[in-house]
Design a protein around this motif. Sequence first.
Motif, PDB file in Angstrom:
ATOM      1  N   VAL B  29     -44.141   7.373  37.665  1.00  0.00           N
ATOM      2  CA  VAL B  29     -42.910   8.157  37.764  1.00  0.00           C
ATOM      3  C   VAL B  29     -41.983   7.410  38.718  1.00  0.00           C
ATOM      4  O   VAL B  29     -42.371   7.093  39.839  1.00  0.00           O
ATOM      5  N   THR B  30     -40.776   7.095  38.251  1.00  0.00           N
ATOM      6  CA  THR B  30     -39.857   6.334  39.109  1.00  0.00           C
ATOM      7  C   THR B  30     -38.707   7.221  39.571  1.00  0.00           C
ATOM      8  O   THR B  30     -38.211   8.048  38.809  1.00  0.00           O
ATOM      9  N   ARG B  33     -34.315   6.534  37.353  1.00  0.00           N
ATOM     10  CA  ARG B  33     -34.655   6.492  35.933  1.00  0.00           C
ATOM     11  C   ARG B  33     -33.811   5.434  35.247  1.00  0.00           C
ATOM     12  O   ARG B  33     -32.747   5.059  35.742  1.00  0.00           O
ATOM     13  N   LEU B  39     -35.714   8.166  31.137  1.00  0.00           N
ATOM     14  CA  LEU B  39     -37.151   8.451  31.069  1.00  0.00           C
ATOM     15  C   LEU B  39     -37.659   8.690  32.480  1.00  0.00           C
ATOM     16  O   LEU B  39     -37.255   8.019  33.412  1.00  0.00           O
ATOM     17  N   ASN B  40     -38.532   9.683  32.584  1.00  0.00           N
ATOM     18  CA  ASN B  40     -39.126   9.951  33.890  1.00  0.00           C
ATOM     19  C   ASN B  40     -40.203   8.952  34.219  1.00  0.00           C
ATOM     20  O   ASN B  40     -40.547   8.754  35.366  1.00  0.00           O
ATOM     21  N   GLU B  41     -40.804   8.386  33.166  1.00  0.00           N
ATOM     22  CA  GLU B  41     -41.986   7.588  33.415  1.00  0.00           C
ATOM     23  C   GLU B  41     -41.798   6.146  33.010  1.00  0.00           C
ATOM     24  O   GLU B  41     -41.205   5.852  31.979  1.00  0.00           O
TER      25      GLU B  41
END
Lengths: 424, 240
Positions: B29-30, B33, B39-41
Amino acid sequence: MKTTFAVSVIIIIIATFAFAQSTITPAINTLSPAERSIAEARKTIDRKPGQFAGYNQLAMALSRRARETSDVNFYMQAEDALKKSFELAPQNTDGEKIHIWLLLGRHEFAAARDAAVTLNKKVPDDVLVYGFLTDANAELGNYDEAEKAAQWMLDLRPGNLPGLTRAAYLRELFGDVDGAIDLMNMAYQSTPPTEVEDRAWILAQTGHLYLAHGKASDAESVLQQALAMFPGYHYALGNLGKVRISQGRYDDAVALLQQRYHAAPHAENLYELAEALELAGRSGEATKAFTEFESKSLLESARADNSNRELIFYYADHAHQPAKALDVARKEFGGRHDVYTLDAYAWALHVNGQNAEARKQIDAALSVGIRDAKMLRHAGEIALQLGDQASAQRYLQDSTALTFPGSKQARAMPASLTPTSPGR
Amino acid sequence: MLTVDGKLHGPGEKEAVIGTYGSTSRQRVTIRRSPFNALNEGPFRQIQREGNSLINELIIGTGFKDRFSMDDPKNDAQFAKFFLNPLLATVFSSLGIPVASPPRTDLLILAQYMPPICPGCGPKDAGPVADLMRLNTGIPPTPVHKQKRLGFLAGDLAGYPNGRRPIDDVVDISSRAVAGILVDPIKFGTRIGDGVNINVEGLNNSFPYVVPANSGRNSHHVGPGQEGCTGQPDGVCPVN
């Protein structure tokens, strides 16, 4: 001692740990999560009075109760419990963590950051210590460091709850409110249903995010959910009060903010109540509330834990004493450079006619990425005074877009495209 | 063959020994984004690894365990101090269990290429400290009916920590190794264990060998002295 985002978020960790160790008996199930933790900690101390761990547990539980009730006495009791823990085991790591948390609670952010840096060297991969580094740096305005620490939390233990809520806060500051809501939802899903106050806290923060995004009905729905889950919760009441303001239901806003102030009688809460009273046209009550706010705020103004930001806006916007606004703002700016302090400082400069310097400060705040309606409005009005019509229009339009379409504030916004005299 | 040169080697040759580990990863998870199609991931990132059993649980100190999990064995020199003075040994000592004194060079066989798992290795072959499951492919497997749950400690050279078989009782072996059984089996040979000495469900003859886990609803943990060691001579769980 009041709770900022940074301080209140830490409780989540405590609650999660407490949940893992919980041995609740049905007889005390009617107590709040923090009250249960306090009862369990006291039992541990009774059983093992010579061990420091019980006192740490008690200090954490009392801090948690402070967030539930907003009653500062619990923080003082927590400090007493921590003192006993250190008497039994000087420099025990858990005690040092609680100590940093209490420093954050007292808004001694630089001291908290230094203590966290030292503890981080001692236990380099403790997720919670990275949380402290995030909090202290975010409050000081060191966003790169805050981001680094928060990202490390997520990398070190993916999906950890305190990491998610901190990452959400940073996303909001960086202007990614949708992304912040995503992370708050992830955090909500990971919180045990028994932890009603934690869940209500996450919902109250989510409500704030929806509100910041101009989505008042979504905000209302999660805030009502929070209040159903944890009745009378001061964070949820405050944010629901703001929803009512956005809906133009000022008397309802006043009722909610009065209820919140009754539960959490802090100067900054009184300031928001006074503003709502003014919007509701109850000018006599508003004046009384503002006057009371000023005396209350001045009493704590020299402390690190103060309501100086509200005091700056009070002097700038309501008391029409720009010099005083700038005095307070300079003092705050001397200690921290977070976006909210920069905004207040910029506004104080603006009402004193120092628009070039004001622009520098508001630009620094906005360069972090934050999309805050009030900040954008300030930026617009400062640009207007500097004759930069194009920027002013852009800022004010952006602000309007976030200020709940259809609200009185939004409709009033284009009017601010006319330059106002400094020190209004 | 998985050896360094792809060939078969005798047990005395250093090339016979391999080092392996397994890892688990999940998407990162960054905070920032990607701006488009937010994207969350992000990319996968390692969150857990295992070479020798229970290294993280028993050897790596509190406050360093997450870092250990996300790092690669090639960087394990940073954890060398834990191998040489493990926290668990201090815990054992505080409980009155005799433990060998640090530095615990005896534990380096878990983290370096050296005898007895690699009898052909000299001092220059040890390599850096790295949590890898060492296996001497030149040592033939022990027939199932002769395998001992305490593996190497019980003279079953094809057992843990020379590789790891389903029968190997890694908790007991590792705990005893931490106490110092490899230094002096008499002085530091306390029979430390978790009291779970047999697998009541037995093992299958083919992969994955272990049987599915018990139902969480319909079963309960079997402790020492309870059903599970019944059927054994005198109701005592086997120690070897």
